[in-house]
Design an enzyme around this catalytic site. Structure first.
Site, PDB file in Angstrom:
ATOM      1  N   GLU A  81      -4.655 -52.688 -75.328  1.00 29.63           N
ATOM      2  CA  GLU A  81      -3.568 -52.505 -76.290  1.00 29.63           C
ATOM      3  C   GLU A  81      -2.387 -53.441 -75.998  1.00 29.63           C
ATOM      4  O   GLU A  81      -2.157 -53.833 -74.852  1.00 29.63           O
ATOM      5  CB  GLU A  81      -3.118 -51.039 -76.273  1.00 29.63           C
ATOM      6  CG  GLU A  81      -4.217 -50.121 -76.795  1.00 29.63           C
ATOM      7  CD  GLU A  81      -3.839 -48.652 -76.804  1.00 29.63           C
ATOM      8  OE1 GLU A  81      -4.356 -47.928 -77.674  1.00 29.63           O
ATOM      9  OE2 GLU A  81      -3.050 -48.208 -75.953  1.00 29.63           O
ATOM     10  N   CYS A 319       5.809 -46.881 -71.879  1.00 27.20           N
ATOM     11  CA  CYS A 319       5.335 -47.102 -70.514  1.00 27.20           C
ATOM     12  C   CYS A 319       4.435 -45.974 -70.026  1.00 27.20           C
ATOM     13  O   CYS A 319       4.793 -44.798 -70.147  1.00 27.20           O
ATOM     14  CB  CYS A 319       6.519 -47.153 -69.564  1.00 27.20           C
ATOM     15  SG  CYS A 319       7.141 -48.774 -69.348  1.00 27.20           S
TER      16      CYS A 319
END
Ligand code: SF4
Length: 327
Positions: A81, A319
């Site tokens: 990704e 994150c």
């Protein structure tokens, strides 16, 4: 066959190399037969022996804050990704360096996904040049899936293409590589690249850090920080610590003073990040007040510090959340 051998066979010379690089990296043309400034004969010869290596994402999801997460699948079937974060003046792309990761950090979805394979230089660069948005990328962060220093050869080649005038011509100061720290990779990266380095710390105390970052056992953070200190950050190169803050776990005064002690007398700055809970984990982020307190105490101790905003949480693009949608 190497690129040089292919170009020799196709009858190209140095002037063609510049034109081809321009077509790929600046004009982002994904069909060799459409490259301008090269004769039809050479275009056809190149097309027979090579491919441009630009391929589009297979899926995307857009966050309410404008962040877009892309899913790529390369020629080997590896999935990974990429996150595009638009801002007023910045167009930042967060790239993956591996499909999955072998570092096994328990607070990271990518770590739980396991290691599937290294991404090639082409796979890394493609994440920057193949996005559908008609933008000029200004910043690149290696904070996607994978540990970049565990794929050091391809990382260095990718940084070279990103920063070269004949490549994407992005300033090295606008490129940041984030790592949990691999000793030899850190030394090689700081020696051979001018890009920024960010070390994910989690805790200033080795035994606590080991629980969140198993790489601590083999590659102690204090050793990585010593190496970072030995390469004083120039005006353009930034060295930083990424400190993800988890409420009641690593945000006590003891942690704060441990952090100050570790970084005092250095030019290493601290980025404080909110924690994003992963499925099955009850921990939550430190409060905004606590994060502000950390920032204030660090700054008054002479350590530059900032709080990073979360982006793309609603589409699992923040994150530690990448790979959430992969099987
Ligand atoms: S935090 Fe980084 S190094 Fe650790 S498992 Fe996740 S991607 Fe890998």
């Amino acid at each position: 066959m190497t690129a040089v051998e292919i170009m020799d066979l196709a009858g190209t010379d140095q002037s063609h190399a510049n034109t081809i690089a321009n077509c790929l990296y600046k004009k982002k043309i994904d069909d060799i037969l459409l490259f301008p400034g090269i004769s039809k004969k050479i275009r056809e010869a190149l097309n027979e022996r090579s491919y441009p290596g630009i391929f589009r994402p297979v899926a995307s999801e857009k966050s309410c804050d404008g962040t877009i997460k892309y899913l790529f699948r390369n020629r080997l079937g590896l999935e990974y990704e990429t996150v595009y974060m638009p801002d007023i003046k910045r167009h930042t792309v967060c790239v993956s360096s591996q499909s999955g990761c072998r570092m096994g950090c328990p607070f990271c979805v990518t770590g739980k996904y396991g290691f599937r394979g290294n991404l090639s230089v082409q796979d890394i660069i493609n994440q920057v040049i193949s996005l559908p948005e008609p933008i000029r990328v200004t910043h690149v962060v290696f904070m996607g899936m994978g540990e970049p220093l565990d794929n050091i050869d391809n990382l260095l080649k990718a940084c070279n293409i990103l920063t070269a005038e004949w490549g994407l011509a992005i300033s090295p100061g606008n490129i940041t590589v984030s790592t949990v720290g691999i000793t030899s990779g850190t030394e090689i990266f700081l020696k051979l690249s001018k890009c920024n380095l960010a070390l994910s710390l989690y805790s200033p105390f080795p035994e606590e850090r080991f629980r969140a970052v198993p790489a601590e056992k083999k590659y102690p953070a204090h050793r990585i920080i010593d190496i970072m200190k030995s390469y004083p950050a120039g005006k353009k190169r930034r060295m930083s610590i990424a400190y993800v803050m988890i409420g009641g776990i690593n945000d006590t005064d003891r942690h704060l003073y441990g952090l100050i002690n570790l970084l005092k007398d250095s030019r290493i700055r601290v980025n404080l990040l909110p924690y994003h809970s992963i499925p099955g984990d009850d921990n939550t982020s430190s409060s905004p007040d606590r994060m502000q307190y950390f920032k204030h105490e660090l700054v008054t101790s002479g350590i530059s510090a900032s709080i990073r905003k979360s982006r793309g949480v609603d589409v699992s693009a923040a994150c530690g959340l990448l790979a959430s949608g992969l099987k």
